[in-house]
Design an enzyme around this catalytic site. Structure first.
Site, PDB file in Angstrom:
ATOM      1  N   LEU A  66      -6.958   0.587  -0.049  1.00 21.19           N
ATOM      2  CA  LEU A  66      -7.230  -0.796   0.339  1.00 21.19           C
ATOM      3  C   LEU A  66      -7.112  -1.667  -0.910  1.00 21.19           C
ATOM      4  O   LEU A  66      -6.973  -1.156  -2.023  1.00 21.19           O
ATOM      5  CB  LEU A  66      -8.640  -0.905   0.936  1.00 21.19           C
ATOM      6  CG  LEU A  66      -8.950  -0.009   2.140  1.00 21.19           C
ATOM      7  CD1 LEU A  66     -10.356  -0.295   2.648  1.00 21.19           C
ATOM      8  CD2 LEU A  66      -7.947  -0.189   3.251  1.00 21.19           C
ATOM      9  N   PRO A  67      -7.170  -2.997  -0.765  1.00 18.65           N
ATOM     10  CA  PRO A  67      -6.998  -3.841  -1.960  1.00 18.65           C
ATOM     11  C   PRO A  67      -8.041  -3.585  -3.052  1.00 18.65           C
ATOM     12  O   PRO A  67      -7.687  -3.426  -4.229  1.00 18.65           O
ATOM     13  CB  PRO A  67      -7.097  -5.258  -1.392  1.00 18.65           C
ATOM     14  CG  PRO A  67      -6.578  -5.125   0.010  1.00 18.65           C
ATOM     15  CD  PRO A  67      -7.087  -3.786   0.482  1.00 18.65           C
ATOM     16  N   LYS A 172      -5.903   2.911 -14.694  1.00 22.34           N
ATOM     17  CA  LYS A 172      -4.982   2.135 -13.845  1.00 22.34           C
ATOM     18  C   LYS A 172      -5.035   0.643 -14.204  1.00 22.34           C
ATOM     19  O   LYS A 172      -4.000  -0.026 -14.313  1.00 22.34           O
ATOM     20  CB  LYS A 172      -5.358   2.334 -12.377  1.00 22.34           C
ATOM     21  CG  LYS A 172      -4.641   1.433 -11.397  1.00 22.34           C
ATOM     22  CD  LYS A 172      -3.159   1.717 -11.321  1.00 22.34           C
ATOM     23  CE  LYS A 172      -2.456   0.673 -10.467  1.00 22.34           C
ATOM     24  NZ  LYS A 172      -1.006   0.886 -10.428  1.00 22.34           N
ATOM     25  N   LYS A 241      -6.022  -9.124  -9.574  1.00 17.46           N
ATOM     26  CA  LYS A 241      -7.236  -8.303  -9.462  1.00 17.46           C
ATOM     27  C   LYS A 241      -7.274  -7.226 -10.561  1.00 17.46           C
ATOM     28  O   LYS A 241      -8.283  -7.024 -11.222  1.00 17.46           O
ATOM     29  CB  LYS A 241      -7.276  -7.690  -8.062  1.00 17.46           C
ATOM     30  CG  LYS A 241      -8.352  -6.692  -7.761  1.00 17.46           C
ATOM     31  CD  LYS A 241      -7.867  -5.251  -7.715  1.00 17.46           C
ATOM     32  CE  LYS A 241      -6.655  -4.993  -6.897  1.00 17.46           C
ATOM     33  NZ  LYS A 241      -6.168  -3.617  -6.903  1.00 17.46           N
TER      34      LYS A 241
HETATM   35  P1  NDP Z   1      -1.429  -4.538   0.948  1.00 24.27           P
HETATM   36  O1  NDP Z   1      -1.978  -5.893   0.742  1.00 24.27           O
HETATM   37  O2  NDP Z   1       0.015  -4.378   1.296  1.00 24.27           O
HETATM   38  O3  NDP Z   1      -2.241  -3.783   2.135  1.00 24.27           O
HETATM   39  C1  NDP Z   1      -3.629  -3.788   2.141  1.00 24.27           C
HETATM   40  C2  NDP Z   1      -4.141  -2.832   3.202  1.00 24.27           C
HETATM   41  O4  NDP Z   1      -5.558  -2.860   3.174  1.00 24.27           O
HETATM   42  C3  NDP Z   1      -3.724  -3.189   4.624  1.00 24.27           C
HETATM   43  O5  NDP Z   1      -3.634  -2.009   5.364  1.00 24.27           O
HETATM   44  C4  NDP Z   1      -4.882  -4.065   5.082  1.00 24.27           C
HETATM   45  O6  NDP Z   1      -5.042  -4.061   6.484  1.00 24.27           O
HETATM   46  C5  NDP Z   1      -6.037  -3.341   4.443  1.00 24.27           C
HETATM   47  N1  NDP Z   1      -7.210  -4.191   4.200  1.00 24.27           N
HETATM   48  C6  NDP Z   1      -7.268  -5.319   3.457  1.00 24.27           C
HETATM   49  N2  NDP Z   1      -8.537  -5.771   3.403  1.00 24.27           N
HETATM   50  C7  NDP Z   1      -9.277  -4.918   4.143  1.00 24.27           C
HETATM   51  C8  NDP Z   1     -10.660  -4.857   4.479  1.00 24.27           C
HETATM   52  N3  NDP Z   1     -11.541  -5.756   4.020  1.00 24.27           N
HETATM   53  N4  NDP Z   1     -11.079  -3.842   5.262  1.00 24.27           N
HETATM   54  C9  NDP Z   1     -10.215  -2.923   5.720  1.00 24.27           C
HETATM   55  N5  NDP Z   1      -8.885  -2.920   5.444  1.00 24.27           N
HETATM   56  C10 NDP Z   1      -8.442  -3.915   4.660  1.00 24.27           C
HETATM   57  O7  NDP Z   1      -1.807  -3.692  -0.333  1.00 24.27           O
HETATM   58  P2  NDP Z   1      -1.027  -2.477  -1.012  1.00 24.27           P
HETATM   59  O8  NDP Z   1      -0.801  -1.408  -0.006  1.00 24.27           O
HETATM   60  O9  NDP Z   1       0.122  -2.991  -1.796  1.00 24.27           O
HETATM   61  O10 NDP Z   1      -2.139  -2.006  -2.083  1.00 24.27           O
HETATM   62  C11 NDP Z   1      -3.234  -1.169  -1.751  1.00 24.27           C
HETATM   63  C12 NDP Z   1      -3.874  -0.720  -3.077  1.00 24.27           C
HETATM   64  O11 NDP Z   1      -2.899   0.013  -3.831  1.00 24.27           O
HETATM   65  C13 NDP Z   1      -4.327  -1.897  -3.959  1.00 24.27           C
HETATM   66  O12 NDP Z   1      -5.498  -1.581  -4.647  1.00 24.27           O
HETATM   67  C14 NDP Z   1      -3.149  -2.056  -4.925  1.00 24.27           C
HETATM   68  O13 NDP Z   1      -3.570  -2.667  -6.147  1.00 24.27           O
HETATM   69  C15 NDP Z   1      -2.718  -0.604  -5.103  1.00 24.27           C
HETATM   70  N6  NDP Z   1      -1.328  -0.409  -5.521  1.00 24.27           N
HETATM   71  C16 NDP Z   1      -0.267  -1.026  -4.886  1.00 24.27           C
HETATM   72  C17 NDP Z   1       1.041  -0.817  -5.324  1.00 24.27           C
HETATM   73  C18 NDP Z   1       2.241  -1.449  -4.677  1.00 24.27           C
HETATM   74  O14 NDP Z   1       3.358  -1.288  -5.195  1.00 24.27           O
HETATM   75  N7  NDP Z   1       2.097  -2.154  -3.541  1.00 24.27           N
HETATM   76  C19 NDP Z   1       1.313   0.058  -6.475  1.00 24.27           C
HETATM   77  C20 NDP Z   1       0.146   0.725  -7.010  1.00 24.27           C
HETATM   78  C21 NDP Z   1      -1.112   0.470  -6.564  1.00 24.27           C
HETATM   79  P3  NDP Z   1      -4.280  -5.086   7.451  1.00 24.27           P
HETATM   80  O15 NDP Z   1      -3.030  -4.371   7.878  1.00 24.27           O
HETATM   81  O16 NDP Z   1      -5.240  -5.313   8.553  1.00 24.27           O
HETATM   82  O17 NDP Z   1      -4.004  -6.340   6.657  1.00 24.27           O
END
Ligand code: NDP
Length: 296
Positions: A66-67, A172, A241
């Site tokens: 998650l974020p 990280k 973040k």
């Molecule tokens: P996204 O913004 O694409 O997706 C976020 C996900 O979390 C969605 O499934 C969203 O659900 C869900 N979500 C958001 N808020 C909540 C909440 N309050 N409760 C429950 N579910 C929630 O993020 P990423 O997949 O890109 O990133 C996820 C993590 O991985 C982060 O910490 C990021 O920093 C890390 N990361 C990302 C990379 C990348 O290349 N994208 C690389 C390395 C690390 P919904 O579908 O309902 O919006």
């Protein structure tokens, strides 16, 4: 084989979960927007659960992505929460790029139920997740990591134990702080060169054969800035973040860190200006505005 639950099918969670299923683990997925989990389960061998509690019931390993750590903590409580379904002896592996203090709090809550915890953020982007070549940085008990390793190996190529709970998050955050610094410094340098009339392609050709090169200069700028393509793979909001966590860790550890603090401020500004959906490399748009100079 271990039953796995995966919570959070965002930009990187989705391809990671896909790798877990492809490795043959019996997979249950949950996503806040239920339609995304249902769509996933129609394409990938898995079951979509309606609540976090239902997803984690019977799972030996639970992965979250998650974020923020705060978002993960918000899933723990209530009749539909993780704690209502998770079994003692299970292992919760948080692949969120979280914050060390937040991870320690989550670990303590889970430990009260006899559930282990690892912070295990990843690096390598959405393409690395698709290919199963992510780097996974792990904080927590080394024996717990060995239990989780077969699952982590489905999406990770380099899996490193960094220390106690929170150490994975800290490594990280610092890695991504360096990414943020590279994006900002490369942008300023190329804007100055562009003002002088140097072609950015020529500048990058030289830099990428010289000591200033980085993944940012070798890949991100040629593929995203020079083309103005800016694909949305990793949101600027998430990099903001991450650099914020890095700056906070440095302050808490009382390490002089003027560059980290300044870069955190710059990315806060860029995030405020460009909004929630901009990609991290789009920070270059703000650099260009401040410089009064387009790079390409
Ligand atoms: P996204 O913004 O694409 O997706 C976020 C996900 O979390 C969605 O499934 C969203 O659900 C869900 N979500 C958001 N808020 C909540 C909440 N309050 N409760 C429950 N579910 C929630 O993020 P990423 O997949 O890109 O990133 C996820 C993590 O991985 C982060 O910490 C990021 O920093 C890390 N990361 C990302 C990379 C990348 O290349 N994208 C690389 C390395 C690390 P919904 O579908 O309902 O919006």
């Amino acid at each position: 084989m271990t039953r796995v639950a995966f919570l959070g099918l965002g930009a990187i969670g989705r391809p990671m979960a896909q790798r877990v299923a492809a490795a043959g683990f019996e997979l249950t997925v949950w996503n806040r927007t239920a339609g995304r989990a249902q769509a996933f389960a129609t394409h990938v061998k898995s079951r979509a659960a309606a609540t976090p509690a239902a997803a984690v019931r019977g799972a030996g390993v639970v992965i979250a992505c998650l974020p923020t750590s705060g978002d993960v903590a918000s899933l723990l409580d209530g009749p539909d929460g993780v704690l209502a379904g998770i079994a003692p002896g299970a292992l919760f592996v948080d692949c969120t790029s979280g914050d060390p203090a937040g991870s320690r709090r989550i670990a303590a809550r889970l430990a009260e139920r006899g559930v282990g915890f690892l912070d295990a953020p990843v690096s390598g982007g959405t393409s690395g997740a698709e290919k199963g070549t992510l780097t996974v940085m792990v904080g927590g008990d080394a024996a717990a990591l060995e239990r989780a390793r077969p699952v982590l190996e489905s999406f990770g190529r380099k899996i490193v134990h960094c220390g106690d709970v929170g150490a994975g998050d800290a490594v990280k955050a610092m890695n991504n702080a360096m990414l943020a610094i590279h994006v900002w410094s490369t942008g300023e340098c190329l804007a100055a060169l562009a003002r002088m009339g140097v072609d950015p392609k020529v500048a990058l050709d030289v830099i990428n054969a010289s000591s200033g090169r980085s993944n940012t200069s070798e890949n991100l700028f040629p593929e995203r800035v020079l083309t103005r393509a800016y694909p949305r793979t990793f949101r600027l909001a998430l990099l903001d973040k991450d650099i914020g966590i890095a700056a906070q860790v440095a302050r808490e550890e009382k390490v002089a860190s003027p560059v980290l603090q300044l870069t955190a401020e710059l990315f806060r500004l860029a995030h405020a200006e460009l909004g929630e959906e901009a990609d991290h490399v789009e920070a270059v748009r703000v650099i260009e505005r401040l410089a009064g100079q387009e790079i390409a």
